[in-house]
Design a protein around this motif. Structure first.
Motif, PDB file in Angstrom:
ATOM      1  N   GLY A  62      49.110  49.705  37.979  1.00 36.53           N
ATOM      2  CA  GLY A  62      47.884  49.279  38.653  1.00 36.53           C
ATOM      3  C   GLY A  62      46.819  50.353  38.642  1.00 36.53           C
ATOM      4  O   GLY A  62      45.636  50.068  38.443  1.00 36.53           O
TER       5      GLY A  62
ATOM      6  N   GLN B 247      45.366  50.555  35.141  1.00 34.09           N
ATOM      7  CA  GLN B 247      44.508  49.385  34.903  1.00 34.09           C
ATOM      8  C   GLN B 247      43.177  49.545  35.654  1.00 34.09           C
ATOM      9  O   GLN B 247      42.104  49.252  35.101  1.00 34.09           O
ATOM     10  CB  GLN B 247      45.236  48.130  35.354  1.00 34.09           C
ATOM     11  N   ASP B 248      43.227  50.045  36.890  1.00 39.57           N
ATOM     12  CA  ASP B 248      41.994  50.263  37.654  1.00 39.57           C
ATOM     13  C   ASP B 248      41.112  51.322  36.996  1.00 39.57           C
ATOM     14  O   ASP B 248      39.878  51.196  36.962  1.00 39.57           O
ATOM     15  CB  ASP B 248      42.321  50.681  39.092  1.00 39.57           C
TER      16      ASP B 248
ATOM     17  N   ALA C  57      39.405  49.758  34.071  1.00 38.39           N
ATOM     18  CA  ALA C  57      38.348  48.847  34.524  1.00 38.39           C
ATOM     19  C   ALA C  57      37.140  49.634  35.027  1.00 38.39           C
ATOM     20  O   ALA C  57      35.985  49.245  34.793  1.00 38.39           O
ATOM     21  CB  ALA C  57      38.883  47.927  35.621  1.00 38.39           C
ATOM     22  N   SER C  58      37.384  50.771  35.699  1.00 37.61           N
ATOM     23  CA  SER C  58      36.274  51.602  36.170  1.00 37.61           C
ATOM     24  C   SER C  58      35.496  52.194  35.005  1.00 37.61           C
ATOM     25  O   SER C  58      34.266  52.311  35.065  1.00 37.61           O
ATOM     26  CB  SER C  58      36.807  52.737  37.052  1.00 37.61           C
TER      27      SER C  58
END
Length: 197
Positions: A145, A148-149, A152-153
């Protein structure tokens, strides 16, 4: 004359008897052949039936999975979905040209540690090791997670300047349009009462 009729009847009976013996032999041979063929066919069917029965018997002899096994299977599936989602996020960020830094290396390390966790879960059978396996999977899910964050950032940071420029352009266009409509309304003058209807 009686003797010639008797001779003819005797010949006819002898011919009929010989034909009957030949027909009887043919029928007996046909029945024997048919019986043998049916036995072979039934033997093949019986072998197939026995094999199928043995297969079902083997299947029914297997132990039914318990709840721990099902829970471990679900955890393994969840782990691999999270790893795939993190790898997909990294690949998407790289495709768009976002600054990913060392996320690619972290994704590979995550895959290796997920494989280790997957192997430990697939071997684990006891309740104590099952609890430890859940903790290991939870840690890997958290790492996936975070990766993935981060990806995405990176993509969001790349798209923020473009979105800001788009918003500025839209605001300027709206102001220009409003000013143009105001000037056009002043130049047209008052609206006649007849045209208002």
């Amino acid at each position: 004359m009686l003797s010639s009729v008797a001779v003819r009847v005797g010949e006819l009976l002898a011919t009929m008897l010989a034909a009957g013996v030949v027909v009887l032999a043919a029928v007996v041979t046909g029945v024997w052949w048919l019986k043998r063929r049916v036995r072979r066919r039934l033997g093949t069917i019986n072998h197939a039936t026995a094999a199928a029965y043995a297969g079902w018997r083997w299947l029914l002899s297997q132990p039914v999975p318990d709840r721990r096994w099902l829970a471990m299977t679900r955890q393994r599936r969840t782990l691999w979905r999270a790893v795939s989602a993190a790898e997909h996020a990294i690949a998407t960020a790289q495709q768009v040209g976002a600054p990913t830094g060392d996320l690619d290396t972290l994704g590979r390390r995550l895959r290796r540690t997920a494989q280790d966790a997957d192997h430990s879960l697939s071997v684990a059978h006891g309740a104590a090791s099952c609890g430890r396996g859940e903790q290991v999977v939870d840690v890997r899910l958290g790492l996936a997670g975070l990766i993935q964050d981060a990806a995405a950032s990176a993509v969001a940071s790349l798209s923020q300047p473009a979105a800001r420029h788009l918003a500025d352009d839209a605001r300027r266009e709206a102001e220009a349009l409003a000013a143009g409509l105001t000037i056009a309304a002043q130049a047209a003058g008052p609206i006649p009462a007849r045209a208002a209807r």
